[in-house]
Design a protein around this motif. Structure first.
Motif, PDB file in Angstrom:
ATOM      1  N   PRO A 163       0.791  -1.223   0.000  1.00  0.00           N
ATOM      2  CA  PRO A 163       0.000   0.000   0.000  1.00  0.00           C
ATOM      3  C   PRO A 163       0.833   1.289   0.000  1.00  0.00           C
ATOM      4  O   PRO A 163       1.972   1.316   0.428  1.00  0.00           O
ATOM      5  N   PHE A 164       0.169   2.323  -0.466  1.00  0.00           N
ATOM      6  CA  PHE A 164       0.821   3.622  -0.576  1.00  0.00           C
ATOM      7  C   PHE A 164       0.527   4.498   0.629  1.00  0.00           C
ATOM      8  O   PHE A 164      -0.502   4.363   1.281  1.00  0.00           O
ATOM      9  N   ASP A 165       1.429   5.420   0.881  1.00  0.00           N
ATOM     10  CA  ASP A 165       1.299   6.418   1.933  1.00  0.00           C
ATOM     11  C   ASP A 165       0.328   7.492   1.446  1.00  0.00           C
ATOM     12  O   ASP A 165       0.433   7.954   0.301  1.00  0.00           O
ATOM     13  N   GLN A 166      -0.592   7.890   2.289  1.00  0.00           N
ATOM     14  CA  GLN A 166      -1.599   8.882   1.907  1.00  0.00           C
ATOM     15  C   GLN A 166      -1.053  10.312   1.862  1.00  0.00           C
ATOM     16  O   GLN A 166      -1.706  11.199   1.353  1.00  0.00           O
ATOM     17  N   ASP A 167       0.143  10.526   2.404  1.00  0.00           N
ATOM     18  CA  ASP A 167       0.693  11.875   2.518  1.00  0.00           C
ATOM     19  C   ASP A 167       1.472  12.336   1.290  1.00  0.00           C
ATOM     20  O   ASP A 167       1.966  13.455   1.266  1.00  0.00           O
ATOM     21  N   LYS A 168       1.594  11.478   0.282  1.00  0.00           N
ATOM     22  CA  LYS A 168       2.415  11.808  -0.877  1.00  0.00           C
ATOM     23  C   LYS A 168       1.735  11.271  -2.129  1.00  0.00           C
ATOM     24  O   LYS A 168       1.159  10.180  -2.092  1.00  0.00           O
ATOM     25  N   PRO A 169       1.790  12.012  -3.239  1.00  0.00           N
ATOM     26  CA  PRO A 169       1.164  11.517  -4.473  1.00  0.00           C
ATOM     27  C   PRO A 169       1.685  10.130  -4.856  1.00  0.00           C
ATOM     28  O   PRO A 169       2.875   9.831  -4.713  1.00  0.00           O
ATOM     29  N   ILE A 170       0.798   9.294  -5.363  1.00  0.00           N
ATOM     30  CA  ILE A 170       1.142   7.914  -5.686  1.00  0.00           C
ATOM     31  C   ILE A 170       2.219   7.845  -6.759  1.00  0.00           C
ATOM     32  O   ILE A 170       3.130   7.024  -6.670  1.00  0.00           O
ATOM     33  N   TYR A 171       2.156   8.712  -7.774  1.00  0.00           N
ATOM     34  CA  TYR A 171       3.148   8.633  -8.843  1.00  0.00           C
ATOM     35  C   TYR A 171       4.556   8.885  -8.315  1.00  0.00           C
ATOM     36  O   TYR A 171       5.521   8.270  -8.796  1.00  0.00           O
ATOM     37  N   ILE A 172       4.685   9.738  -7.312  1.00  0.00           N
ATOM     38  CA  ILE A 172       5.997   9.987  -6.706  1.00  0.00           C
ATOM     39  C   ILE A 172       6.450   8.744  -5.949  1.00  0.00           C
ATOM     40  O   ILE A 172       7.631   8.366  -5.990  1.00  0.00           O
ATOM     41  N   GLN A 173       5.524   8.074  -5.272  1.00  0.00           N
ATOM     42  CA  GLN A 173       5.871   6.862  -4.549  1.00  0.00           C
ATOM     43  C   GLN A 173       6.271   5.728  -5.491  1.00  0.00           C
ATOM     44  O   GLN A 173       7.179   4.951  -5.189  1.00  0.00           O
ATOM     45  N   VAL A 174       5.625   5.642  -6.656  1.00  0.00           N
ATOM     46  CA  VAL A 174       6.009   4.643  -7.659  1.00  0.00           C
ATOM     47  C   VAL A 174       7.446   4.911  -8.087  1.00  0.00           C
ATOM     48  O   VAL A 174       8.285   4.003  -8.119  1.00  0.00           O
ATOM     49  N   ARG A 175       7.740   6.160  -8.387  1.00  0.00           N
ATOM     50  CA  ARG A 175       9.086   6.554  -8.801  1.00  0.00           C
ATOM     51  C   ARG A 175      10.111   6.216  -7.716  1.00  0.00           C
ATOM     52  O   ARG A 175      11.151   5.627  -7.986  1.00  0.00           O
ATOM     53  N   GLU A 176       9.797   6.589  -6.466  1.00  0.00           N
ATOM     54  CA  GLU A 176      10.722   6.349  -5.359  1.00  0.00           C
ATOM     55  C   GLU A 176      10.947   4.857  -5.120  1.00  0.00           C
ATOM     56  O   GLU A 176      12.046   4.441  -4.751  1.00  0.00           O
TER      57      GLU A 176
END
Length: 125
Positions: free
Chosen positions: A4-17
């Motif tokens: 799951p993704f963190d709600q505090d940051k845009p998902i596309y940035i999390q995919v990149r990271e």
């Protein structure tokens, strides 16, 4: 890849990271094939555009490269580029703020260094 993704940051940035982290942690090495956009869409159950927004900057920066009809691959020197970039971001995001706050509070450089050593020492327990 993780869940799951963190709600505090845009998902596309999390995919990149997450892709960047896989390169930094040696899970993806130079020349390795990176997960395809379709694989990421299916794994994370997210929109194609979101995945593309996360992956395309990595291609633009020369971290990944595309082979038409085959997929995306980790570029030569990608890890070193990411380390340089992340170190710069670390200084901007953490060190600058730390120094400014320390100045406001009258904390000396030696006190900052000692605090860092104390925190690192706790991690070894």
């Amino acid at each position: 890849m993780k869940g799951p993704f963190d709600q505090d940051k845009p998902i596309y940035i999390q995919v990149r990271e997450r892709i960047e982290d896989q390169i930094l942690n040696h899970q993806l090495k130079e020349g390795d094939q990176a997960p395809s956009t379709n694989q990421l869409v299916q794994f994370y159950k997210i929109n194609h555009v979101t995945v593309s927004n996360g992956v395309n900057p990595l291609v633009d920066e020369g971290i990944l490269y595309k082979k038409r009809g085959i997929g995306m691959f980790v570029a030569e020197g990608a890890r070193e580029k990411l380390i340089r970039k992340r170190k710069e971001l670390f200084v901007e995001d953490y060190v600058v703020k730390l120094v400014h706050e320390a100045e406001k509070l009258g904390i000396t450089e030696n006190e900052i260094i000692q605090s860092i050593k104390n925190v690192k020492g706790r991690g070894a327990e």
